[in-house]
Design an enzyme around this catalytic site. Structure first.
Site, short mmCIF file in Angstrom:
data_model
loop_
_atom_site.label_atom_id
_atom_site.label_comp_id
_atom_site.label_asym_id
_atom_site.label_seq_id
_atom_site.Cartn_x
_atom_site.Cartn_y
_atom_site.Cartn_z
N GLU A 1 5.88 43.35 -28.93
CA GLU A 1 7.01 43.42 -29.84
C GLU A 1 8.11 42.41 -29.51
OE1 GLU A 1 6.64 48.04 -31.35
OE2 GLU A 1 8.36 47.47 -30.08
N GLU B 1 -0.07 50.42 -31.51
CA GLU B 1 0.84 51.56 -31.50
C GLU B 1 0.96 52.14 -32.90
OE1 GLU B 1 4.77 51.05 -29.80
OE2 GLU B 1 4.00 49.79 -28.17
#
Length: 480
Positions: free
Chosen positions: A170, A378
Protein backbone atom coordinates in the site's frame (compact mmCIF):
# COMPACT_ATOMS: atom_id res chain seq x y z
CA UNK A 1 -21.90 -10.24 -16.87
CA UNK A 2 -24.23 -13.02 -15.78
CA UNK A 3 -23.27 -16.69 -16.09
CA UNK A 4 -25.54 -19.71 -16.28
CA UNK A 5 -22.91 -21.58 -14.31
CA UNK A 6 -19.96 -20.09 -12.45
CA UNK A 7 -16.46 -21.46 -12.98
CA UNK A 8 -14.93 -23.19 -9.98
CA UNK A 9 -12.06 -21.72 -8.05
CA UNK A 10 -8.75 -23.10 -9.40
CA UNK A 11 -7.53 -26.30 -7.77
CA UNK A 12 -4.33 -24.55 -6.63
CA UNK A 13 -6.12 -21.42 -5.37
CA UNK A 14 -4.31 -19.89 -2.41
CA UNK A 15 -6.91 -19.66 0.34
CA UNK A 16 -5.11 -17.47 2.82
CA UNK A 17 -5.12 -14.83 5.48
CA UNK A 18 -2.76 -11.97 6.30
CA UNK A 19 -1.07 -9.80 8.91
CA UNK A 20 1.70 -7.21 9.34
CA UNK A 21 4.67 -7.36 11.69
CA UNK A 22 4.02 -4.20 13.70
CA UNK A 23 0.36 -5.04 14.15
CA UNK A 24 0.85 -8.52 15.59
CA UNK A 25 4.40 -9.32 16.68
CA UNK A 26 5.01 -7.19 19.76
CA UNK A 27 8.50 -7.89 21.13
CA UNK A 28 9.35 -4.41 19.90
CA UNK A 29 12.87 -4.44 21.40
CA UNK A 30 13.38 -8.18 21.91
CA UNK A 31 16.35 -10.16 20.56
CA UNK A 32 18.21 -7.15 19.17
CA UNK A 33 15.39 -5.52 17.22
CA UNK A 34 15.84 -1.79 16.57
CA UNK A 35 13.03 0.76 16.69
CA UNK A 36 10.87 1.41 13.64
CA UNK A 37 9.15 4.72 12.93
CA UNK A 38 5.96 3.25 14.39
CA UNK A 39 7.69 2.36 17.66
CA UNK A 40 8.50 6.05 18.00
CA UNK A 41 5.47 7.71 16.38
CA UNK A 42 2.87 5.92 18.49
CA UNK A 43 4.49 7.21 21.68
CA UNK A 44 3.73 10.80 20.64
CA UNK A 45 0.58 12.08 22.36
CA UNK A 46 -2.54 12.19 20.22
CA UNK A 47 -1.28 10.10 17.32
CA UNK A 48 -3.36 6.94 17.92
CA UNK A 49 -6.68 5.93 19.47
CA UNK A 50 -6.26 6.02 23.26
CA UNK A 51 -2.46 5.99 22.84
CA UNK A 52 -2.35 2.38 21.64
CA UNK A 53 0.86 0.96 20.21
CA UNK A 54 2.45 -2.30 19.09
CA UNK A 55 4.90 -2.86 21.93
CA UNK A 56 3.04 -6.06 22.82
CA UNK A 57 0.39 -6.13 20.08
CA UNK A 58 -0.94 -9.71 20.19
CA UNK A 59 2.51 -11.15 21.04
CA UNK A 60 2.75 -13.23 17.88
CA UNK A 61 6.55 -13.15 18.17
CA UNK A 62 6.36 -15.36 21.25
CA UNK A 63 3.17 -17.22 20.29
CA UNK A 64 3.74 -17.92 16.59
CA UNK A 65 3.54 -21.71 17.04
CA UNK A 66 0.14 -21.39 18.68
CA UNK A 67 -1.05 -19.12 15.85
CA UNK A 68 0.29 -21.40 13.11
CA UNK A 69 -1.38 -24.38 14.79
CA UNK A 70 -4.69 -22.52 14.50
CA UNK A 71 -3.96 -21.79 10.83
CA UNK A 72 -3.29 -25.48 10.27
CA UNK A 73 -6.53 -26.40 12.05
CA UNK A 74 -8.42 -24.03 9.76
CA UNK A 75 -6.70 -25.54 6.72
CA UNK A 76 -5.10 -22.35 5.40
CA UNK A 77 -3.27 -22.79 2.11
CA UNK A 78 -1.30 -19.52 2.43
CA UNK A 79 -0.32 -17.03 5.10
CA UNK A 80 0.82 -13.55 4.16
CA UNK A 81 2.98 -11.84 6.77
CA UNK A 82 5.52 -9.04 6.76
CA UNK A 83 9.10 -8.96 7.97
CA UNK A 84 10.16 -6.14 10.29
CA UNK A 85 13.09 -4.38 8.61
CA UNK A 86 14.55 -3.24 11.95
CA UNK A 87 14.41 -6.80 13.29
CA UNK A 88 16.84 -7.79 10.53
CA UNK A 89 18.90 -4.58 10.39
CA UNK A 90 18.40 -2.66 13.67
CA UNK A 91 19.94 0.46 12.13
CA UNK A 92 18.31 -0.10 8.75
CA UNK A 93 21.73 -0.91 7.26
CA UNK A 94 25.06 -2.16 8.52
CA UNK A 95 25.18 -5.04 11.00
CA UNK A 96 22.72 -7.89 10.45
CA UNK A 97 20.81 -9.21 13.47
CA UNK A 98 21.01 -12.99 13.19
CA UNK A 99 18.39 -13.46 15.91
CA UNK A 100 15.88 -11.61 13.76
CA UNK A 101 16.63 -13.75 10.74
CA UNK A 102 16.26 -16.90 12.82
CA UNK A 103 12.79 -15.88 14.02
CA UNK A 104 11.48 -15.75 10.46
CA UNK A 105 13.33 -19.01 9.68
CA UNK A 106 11.33 -20.63 12.46
CA UNK A 107 8.05 -19.07 11.32
CA UNK A 108 8.55 -20.08 7.68
CA UNK A 109 9.55 -23.63 8.63
CA UNK A 110 6.55 -23.94 10.95
CA UNK A 111 4.22 -22.87 8.14
CA UNK A 112 5.76 -25.27 5.65
CA UNK A 113 5.54 -28.09 8.18
CA UNK A 114 1.78 -27.61 8.01
CA UNK A 115 1.69 -27.22 4.20
CA UNK A 116 0.93 -23.50 4.44
CA UNK A 117 2.48 -21.40 1.68
CA UNK A 118 4.37 -18.41 3.13
CA UNK A 119 3.70 -15.14 1.29
CA UNK A 120 6.25 -12.62 2.52
CA UNK A 121 5.80 -8.84 2.46
CA UNK A 122 9.19 -7.18 2.73
CA UNK A 123 7.83 -3.74 3.64
CA UNK A 124 4.61 -3.04 5.51
CA UNK A 125 5.23 0.58 6.61
CA UNK A 126 7.72 0.05 9.47
CA UNK A 127 10.88 1.70 8.09
CA UNK A 128 13.69 1.73 10.70
CA UNK A 129 13.74 4.94 12.76
CA UNK A 130 17.50 5.12 12.24
CA UNK A 131 16.96 5.75 8.51
CA UNK A 132 14.34 8.39 9.23
CA UNK A 133 16.83 10.11 11.53
CA UNK A 134 19.75 9.73 9.13
CA UNK A 135 18.21 11.02 5.91
CA UNK A 136 14.41 11.17 6.09
CA UNK A 137 13.86 7.56 4.95
CA UNK A 138 11.79 7.59 1.74
CA UNK A 139 12.65 11.23 1.05
CA UNK A 140 16.25 10.37 0.18
CA UNK A 141 17.53 8.34 -2.74
CA UNK A 142 19.93 6.71 -0.28
CA UNK A 143 17.05 4.42 0.70
CA UNK A 144 17.08 2.83 -2.76
CA UNK A 145 20.35 1.05 -2.00
CA UNK A 146 19.52 0.41 1.65
CA UNK A 147 16.15 -1.12 0.77
CA UNK A 148 17.71 -3.24 -1.96
CA UNK A 149 20.38 -4.47 0.46
CA UNK A 150 17.76 -5.37 3.07
CA UNK A 151 15.55 -7.18 0.53
CA UNK A 152 18.50 -9.04 -0.96
CA UNK A 153 19.33 -10.41 2.50
CA UNK A 154 15.77 -11.76 2.71
CA UNK A 155 15.78 -13.18 -0.81
CA UNK A 156 19.07 -15.00 -0.18
CA UNK A 157 18.01 -16.31 3.22
CA UNK A 158 14.44 -17.41 2.51
CA UNK A 159 14.20 -17.68 -1.29
CA UNK A 160 14.70 -21.45 -1.20
CA UNK A 161 11.46 -21.81 0.80
CA UNK A 162 9.40 -18.72 -0.03
CA UNK A 163 8.17 -18.39 -3.62
CA UNK A 164 5.56 -15.61 -3.31
CA UNK A 165 6.83 -12.16 -2.33
CA UNK A 166 5.20 -8.76 -1.93
CA UNK A 167 7.48 -5.73 -2.16
CA UNK A 168 5.80 -2.49 -1.01
CA UNK A 169 2.48 -2.78 0.79
CA UNK A 170 0.00 0.00 0.00
CA UNK A 171 2.52 2.56 -1.15
CA UNK A 172 -0.38 4.91 -1.90
CA UNK A 173 -1.44 4.74 1.76
CA UNK A 174 1.90 5.10 3.50
CA UNK A 175 2.93 8.10 1.42
CA UNK A 176 -0.57 9.61 1.38
CA UNK A 177 -1.21 9.36 5.10
CA UNK A 178 2.39 10.22 5.90
CA UNK A 179 2.75 13.33 3.73
CA UNK A 180 -0.73 14.45 2.62
CA UNK A 181 -2.89 13.84 5.69
CA UNK A 182 -0.06 13.87 8.21
CA UNK A 183 -1.55 11.07 10.32
CA UNK A 184 1.15 8.41 9.69
CA UNK A 185 4.92 8.82 10.06
CA UNK A 186 6.55 11.24 9.43
CA UNK A 187 3.31 13.12 10.17
CA UNK A 188 3.70 16.08 7.81
CA UNK A 189 1.51 17.77 5.22
CA UNK A 190 3.64 18.57 2.19
CA UNK A 191 2.52 17.40 -1.25
CA UNK A 192 5.83 18.22 -2.92
CA UNK A 193 7.66 15.98 -0.46
CA UNK A 194 4.96 13.34 -0.86
CA UNK A 195 5.32 13.02 -4.62
CA UNK A 196 9.11 13.01 -4.38
CA UNK A 197 9.12 10.30 -1.69
CA UNK A 198 6.64 8.35 -3.78
CA UNK A 199 8.88 8.46 -6.85
CA UNK A 200 11.86 7.32 -4.79
CA UNK A 201 9.78 4.43 -3.46
CA UNK A 202 8.85 3.49 -7.03
CA UNK A 203 12.52 3.39 -8.03
CA UNK A 204 13.38 1.36 -4.93
CA UNK A 205 10.60 -1.10 -5.74
CA UNK A 206 11.91 -1.55 -9.27
CA UNK A 207 15.48 -2.04 -8.05
CA UNK A 208 14.34 -4.75 -5.66
CA UNK A 209 12.40 -6.57 -8.39
CA UNK A 210 15.58 -6.60 -10.48
CA UNK A 211 17.49 -8.17 -7.58
CA UNK A 212 14.69 -10.67 -7.02
CA UNK A 213 14.98 -11.93 -10.59
CA UNK A 214 18.62 -12.88 -9.92
CA UNK A 215 18.23 -14.25 -6.41
CA UNK A 216 14.86 -16.07 -6.59
CA UNK A 217 14.52 -16.92 -10.30
CA UNK A 218 11.74 -19.45 -9.66
CA UNK A 219 9.67 -17.10 -7.47
CA UNK A 220 6.90 -14.58 -8.08
CA UNK A 221 6.98 -10.98 -6.91
CA UNK A 222 4.70 -7.96 -7.01
CA UNK A 223 3.61 -4.89 -5.04
CA UNK A 224 0.38 -4.78 -3.05
CA UNK A 225 -1.85 -1.84 -3.92
CA UNK A 226 -4.81 -0.48 -1.97
CA UNK A 227 -7.30 -0.01 -4.79
CA UNK A 228 -10.65 1.73 -4.35
CA UNK A 229 -12.30 1.86 -7.79
CA UNK A 230 -13.79 5.26 -8.64
CA UNK A 231 -17.47 5.60 -9.50
CA UNK A 232 -19.12 8.75 -10.90
CA UNK A 233 -22.02 9.94 -8.74
CA UNK A 234 -24.30 9.87 -11.78
CA UNK A 235 -24.16 10.17 -15.58
CA UNK A 236 -23.56 13.94 -15.52
CA UNK A 237 -20.42 14.21 -17.70
CA UNK A 238 -18.84 16.58 -15.16
CA UNK A 239 -19.09 13.86 -12.54
CA UNK A 240 -17.80 11.24 -14.97
CA UNK A 241 -14.71 13.39 -15.59
CA UNK A 242 -14.30 13.82 -11.82
CA UNK A 243 -14.29 10.03 -11.40
CA UNK A 244 -11.75 9.71 -14.23
CA UNK A 245 -9.56 12.27 -12.48
CA UNK A 246 -9.81 10.33 -9.23
CA UNK A 247 -9.05 7.00 -10.91
CA UNK A 248 -5.91 8.44 -12.53
CA UNK A 249 -4.64 10.36 -9.49
CA UNK A 250 -5.51 7.79 -6.83
CA UNK A 251 -4.88 4.53 -8.68
CA UNK A 252 -3.28 4.72 -12.12
CA UNK A 253 -0.53 6.92 -10.69
CA UNK A 254 0.78 3.83 -8.90
CA UNK A 255 -0.34 0.84 -10.89
CA UNK A 256 0.76 2.27 -14.25
CA UNK A 257 4.27 2.62 -12.85
CA UNK A 258 4.27 -0.90 -11.46
CA UNK A 259 3.09 -2.47 -14.70
CA UNK A 260 4.46 -0.15 -17.39
CA UNK A 261 6.99 2.19 -15.81
CA UNK A 262 5.00 5.27 -16.90
CA UNK A 263 3.11 7.99 -15.06
CA UNK A 264 -0.35 8.89 -16.41
CA UNK A 265 0.04 12.04 -18.49
CA UNK A 266 -3.00 14.01 -17.28
CA UNK A 267 -1.94 13.81 -13.64
CA UNK A 268 1.70 14.47 -14.51
CA UNK A 269 0.59 17.65 -16.27
CA UNK A 270 -1.49 18.64 -13.23
CA UNK A 271 1.47 18.15 -10.89
CA UNK A 272 3.79 20.10 -13.15
CA UNK A 273 1.30 22.97 -13.34
CA UNK A 274 1.12 23.05 -9.52
CA UNK A 275 4.85 22.66 -8.90
CA UNK A 276 4.41 19.19 -7.39
CA UNK A 277 5.99 16.89 -10.00
CA UNK A 278 8.84 14.77 -8.64
CA UNK A 279 12.41 15.13 -9.84
CA UNK A 280 13.32 12.24 -12.13
CA UNK A 281 16.97 11.37 -12.55
CA UNK A 282 18.71 9.77 -15.52
CA UNK A 283 17.94 6.08 -15.74
CA UNK A 284 14.89 6.15 -13.48
CA UNK A 285 12.29 5.58 -16.16
CA UNK A 286 14.34 2.88 -17.86
CA UNK A 287 14.66 1.05 -14.51
CA UNK A 288 10.94 1.41 -13.82
CA UNK A 289 10.04 0.05 -17.25
CA UNK A 290 12.32 -2.97 -16.80
CA UNK A 291 10.82 -4.20 -13.53
CA UNK A 292 7.40 -5.56 -14.45
CA UNK A 293 5.89 -7.61 -11.59
CA UNK A 294 4.59 -11.16 -11.89
CA UNK A 295 1.24 -10.21 -10.37
CA UNK A 296 -0.63 -7.22 -9.03
CA UNK A 297 -1.33 -7.51 -5.33
CA UNK A 298 -4.77 -6.11 -4.52
CA UNK A 299 -5.85 -4.84 -1.11
CA UNK A 300 -9.57 -4.20 -1.50
CA UNK A 301 -11.86 -2.75 1.15
CA UNK A 302 -14.18 -0.27 -0.54
CA UNK A 303 -15.05 1.84 -3.55
CA UNK A 304 -15.36 5.63 -3.65
CA UNK A 305 -17.91 7.77 -5.46
CA UNK A 306 -17.04 11.18 -6.92
CA UNK A 307 -18.57 14.36 -8.22
CA UNK A 308 -17.39 17.62 -9.73
CA UNK A 309 -15.27 19.80 -7.45
CA UNK A 310 -14.65 23.43 -8.54
CA UNK A 311 -11.31 25.21 -8.16
CA UNK A 312 -12.51 26.75 -4.90
CA UNK A 313 -14.01 23.44 -3.70
CA UNK A 314 -13.27 21.20 -0.74
CA UNK A 315 -9.90 19.64 0.07
CA UNK A 316 -8.59 17.17 2.66
CA UNK A 317 -11.14 16.25 5.33
CA UNK A 318 -11.45 14.41 8.64
CA UNK A 319 -10.99 10.63 8.97
CA UNK A 320 -13.04 8.41 11.25
CA UNK A 321 -10.61 6.67 13.63
CA UNK A 322 -13.04 6.11 16.52
CA UNK A 323 -15.67 3.82 15.04
CA UNK A 324 -18.37 6.43 15.57
CA UNK A 325 -20.39 6.02 12.40
CA UNK A 326 -20.85 9.20 10.38
CA UNK A 327 -17.93 11.09 11.94
CA UNK A 328 -15.89 11.32 8.71
CA UNK A 329 -16.52 13.91 6.03
CA UNK A 330 -16.15 14.16 2.29
CA UNK A 331 -12.73 14.93 0.87
CA UNK A 332 -11.42 16.15 -2.47
CA UNK A 333 -8.88 17.93 -4.62
CA UNK A 334 -10.12 21.33 -5.84
CA UNK A 335 -10.53 21.37 -9.60
CA UNK A 336 -10.36 17.57 -9.87
CA UNK A 337 -12.91 15.70 -7.74
CA UNK A 338 -14.61 15.34 -4.38
CA UNK A 339 -16.16 12.33 -2.71
CA UNK A 340 -19.89 11.95 -2.11
CA UNK A 341 -21.89 9.28 -0.31
CA UNK A 342 -23.07 6.50 -2.59
CA UNK A 343 -26.83 6.16 -2.00
CA UNK A 344 -26.77 2.48 -3.01
CA UNK A 345 -24.18 1.34 -0.46
CA UNK A 346 -24.03 0.90 3.29
CA UNK A 347 -20.97 1.59 5.43
CA UNK A 348 -19.03 0.09 8.32
CA UNK A 349 -18.78 1.81 11.70
CA UNK A 350 -15.62 3.44 10.35
CA UNK A 351 -17.53 4.87 7.36
CA UNK A 352 -15.96 2.51 4.81
CA UNK A 353 -18.39 1.63 2.04
CA UNK A 354 -19.47 -2.02 1.84
CA UNK A 355 -19.41 -2.92 -1.86
CA UNK A 356 -18.78 -6.57 -2.78
CA UNK A 357 -19.41 -5.88 -6.48
CA UNK A 358 -16.69 -3.26 -6.31
CA UNK A 359 -14.19 -6.07 -5.84
CA UNK A 360 -15.33 -7.59 -9.13
CA UNK A 361 -14.99 -4.14 -10.71
CA UNK A 362 -11.46 -3.88 -9.31
CA UNK A 363 -10.46 -7.31 -10.60
CA UNK A 364 -11.86 -6.61 -14.06
CA UNK A 365 -10.22 -3.19 -14.33
CA UNK A 366 -6.79 -4.43 -13.25
CA UNK A 367 -6.93 -7.48 -15.52
CA UNK A 368 -8.07 -5.48 -18.53
CA UNK A 369 -5.63 -2.60 -18.09
CA UNK A 370 -2.47 -4.45 -17.00
CA UNK A 371 -2.86 -8.01 -18.28
CA UNK A 372 -1.47 -9.39 -15.03
CA UNK A 373 -2.60 -12.15 -12.67
CA UNK A 374 -4.00 -10.78 -9.41
CA UNK A 375 -3.31 -11.93 -5.87
CA UNK A 376 -5.88 -10.53 -3.45
CA UNK A 377 -3.59 -9.74 -0.55
CA UNK A 378 -6.17 -8.12 1.76
CA UNK A 379 -9.95 -8.00 2.12
CA UNK A 380 -11.87 -7.93 5.36
CA UNK A 381 -14.27 -6.26 7.75
CA UNK A 382 -13.24 -4.21 10.76
CA UNK A 383 -15.98 -4.38 13.36
CA UNK A 384 -16.82 -4.29 17.06
CA UNK A 385 -16.87 -7.95 18.14
CA UNK A 386 -18.45 -9.15 21.39
CA UNK A 387 -16.97 -12.00 23.43
CA UNK A 388 -19.98 -13.82 24.84
CA UNK A 389 -20.22 -16.26 27.73
CA UNK A 390 -18.52 -19.54 26.97
CA UNK A 391 -15.87 -17.90 24.75
CA UNK A 392 -18.22 -17.45 21.80
CA UNK A 393 -17.99 -14.74 19.14
CA UNK A 394 -20.97 -14.74 16.77
CA UNK A 395 -19.63 -12.66 13.89
CA UNK A 396 -22.22 -13.52 11.24
CA UNK A 397 -21.77 -9.99 9.85
CA UNK A 398 -18.17 -10.87 9.00
CA UNK A 399 -19.22 -14.12 7.36
CA UNK A 400 -21.81 -12.24 5.29
CA UNK A 401 -19.20 -9.66 4.26
CA UNK A 402 -16.57 -12.19 3.22
CA UNK A 403 -19.05 -14.53 1.56
CA UNK A 404 -20.48 -11.75 -0.60
CA UNK A 405 -16.96 -10.76 -1.69
CA UNK A 406 -16.01 -14.35 -2.49
CA UNK A 407 -19.13 -14.61 -4.63
CA UNK A 408 -17.91 -11.65 -6.70
CA UNK A 409 -14.39 -13.13 -6.95
CA UNK A 410 -15.90 -16.27 -8.43
CA UNK A 411 -17.85 -14.04 -10.79
CA UNK A 412 -14.62 -12.35 -11.88
CA UNK A 413 -12.94 -15.74 -12.38
CA UNK A 414 -15.92 -16.76 -14.50
CA UNK A 415 -15.45 -13.52 -16.48
CA UNK A 416 -11.89 -14.64 -17.25
CA UNK A 417 -9.80 -12.89 -14.60
CA UNK A 418 -6.71 -14.81 -13.42
CA UNK A 419 -6.97 -14.68 -9.60
CA UNK A 420 -4.14 -16.50 -7.82
CA UNK A 421 -5.50 -16.41 -4.30
CA UNK A 422 -7.39 -14.62 -1.57
CA UNK A 423 -5.90 -13.47 1.72
CA UNK A 424 -8.37 -12.16 4.24
CA UNK A 425 -7.43 -9.37 6.59
CA UNK A 426 -6.73 -10.72 9.11
CA UNK A 427 -6.13 -14.13 10.71
CA UNK A 428 -6.07 -13.03 14.35
CA UNK A 429 -7.29 -9.75 15.72
CA UNK A 430 -4.52 -7.19 15.72
CA UNK A 431 -3.60 -3.57 16.28
CA UNK A 432 -5.34 -1.32 13.77
CA UNK A 433 -2.71 1.38 13.19
CA UNK A 434 -4.71 4.47 14.24
CA UNK A 435 -7.81 2.72 15.60
CA UNK A 436 -6.46 0.68 18.49
CA UNK A 437 -7.63 -2.84 19.30
CA UNK A 438 -11.38 -2.17 19.18
CA UNK A 439 -11.49 -2.51 15.39
CA UNK A 440 -11.35 -6.28 15.00
CA UNK A 441 -10.74 -8.09 11.72
CA UNK A 442 -9.69 -11.61 12.62
CA UNK A 443 -11.09 -15.11 12.51
CA UNK A 444 -9.46 -15.52 15.91
CA UNK A 445 -10.43 -13.22 18.78
CA UNK A 446 -7.49 -12.07 20.90
CA UNK A 447 -8.38 -11.23 24.47
CA UNK A 448 -6.92 -7.77 24.82
CA UNK A 449 -8.07 -4.16 24.46
CA UNK A 450 -6.85 -0.56 24.65
CA UNK A 451 -6.33 -0.85 28.41
CA UNK A 452 -3.84 -3.69 28.17
CA UNK A 453 -2.97 -7.16 26.88
CA UNK A 454 -5.04 -9.10 29.48
CA UNK A 455 -4.27 -12.80 28.93
CA UNK A 456 -4.05 -12.66 25.10
CA UNK A 457 -6.10 -15.85 24.80
CA UNK A 458 -6.88 -16.97 21.25
CA UNK A 459 -10.59 -17.70 20.76
CA UNK A 460 -12.02 -19.05 17.51
CA UNK A 461 -14.91 -16.97 16.17
CA UNK A 462 -17.85 -18.36 14.23
CA UNK A 463 -16.17 -17.09 11.03
CA UNK A 464 -13.20 -19.39 11.75
CA UNK A 465 -15.33 -22.45 11.17
CA UNK A 466 -17.05 -20.89 8.14
CA UNK A 467 -13.71 -20.22 6.39
CA UNK A 468 -12.52 -23.68 7.36
CA UNK A 469 -15.49 -25.12 5.43
CA UNK A 470 -14.86 -22.80 2.44
CA UNK A 471 -11.26 -23.94 2.17
CA UNK A 472 -12.23 -27.59 2.49
CA UNK A 473 -14.80 -27.20 -0.30
CA UNK A 474 -12.50 -24.98 -2.43
CA UNK A 475 -15.34 -22.49 -2.70
CA UNK A 476 -18.54 -21.20 -1.19
CA UNK A 477 -20.68 -23.58 0.80
CA UNK A 478 -24.42 -23.59 1.42
CA UNK A 479 -25.07 -22.32 4.94
CA UNK A 480 -28.78 -23.27 4.98
Amino acid sequence: MEHKKMKSFPADFLWGSASAAYQIEGAWDQDGKGPSVWDVYTKEPGTTYKGTNGDVAVDHYNRYKEDVALMAEMGLKAYRFSIAWSRILPEGRGKVNEAGLKFYDRLIDELLKHDIEPVVTVYHWDVPQALMDAYGAWESRQIIEDFNHYCSILFERYGDRVKHWVTLNEQNIFVGLGYRSGVHPPGVKDLKRMYQANHIANVANAKVIQSFRKLVPDGKVGPSFAYSPAYPYNSDPSNVIAAENAEEMNSHWWMDIYAWGKYPQAIWNYLEDHGLAPTIEDGDMELLASAKPDFMGLNYYQTATYEYNPLDGIGEAKMNTTGKKGSSSDTGVPGLFKTIKNPFLGTTDWDWTIDPKGLRVALRRIANRYQLPILITENGLGAFDTLEDGDVVNDDYRIDFLESHLDEIQGAISDGVDVLGYCTWSFTDLLSWLNGYQKRYGFVYVNRDEDGPKDLRRIKKKSFYWYQDVIKANGLVDRN
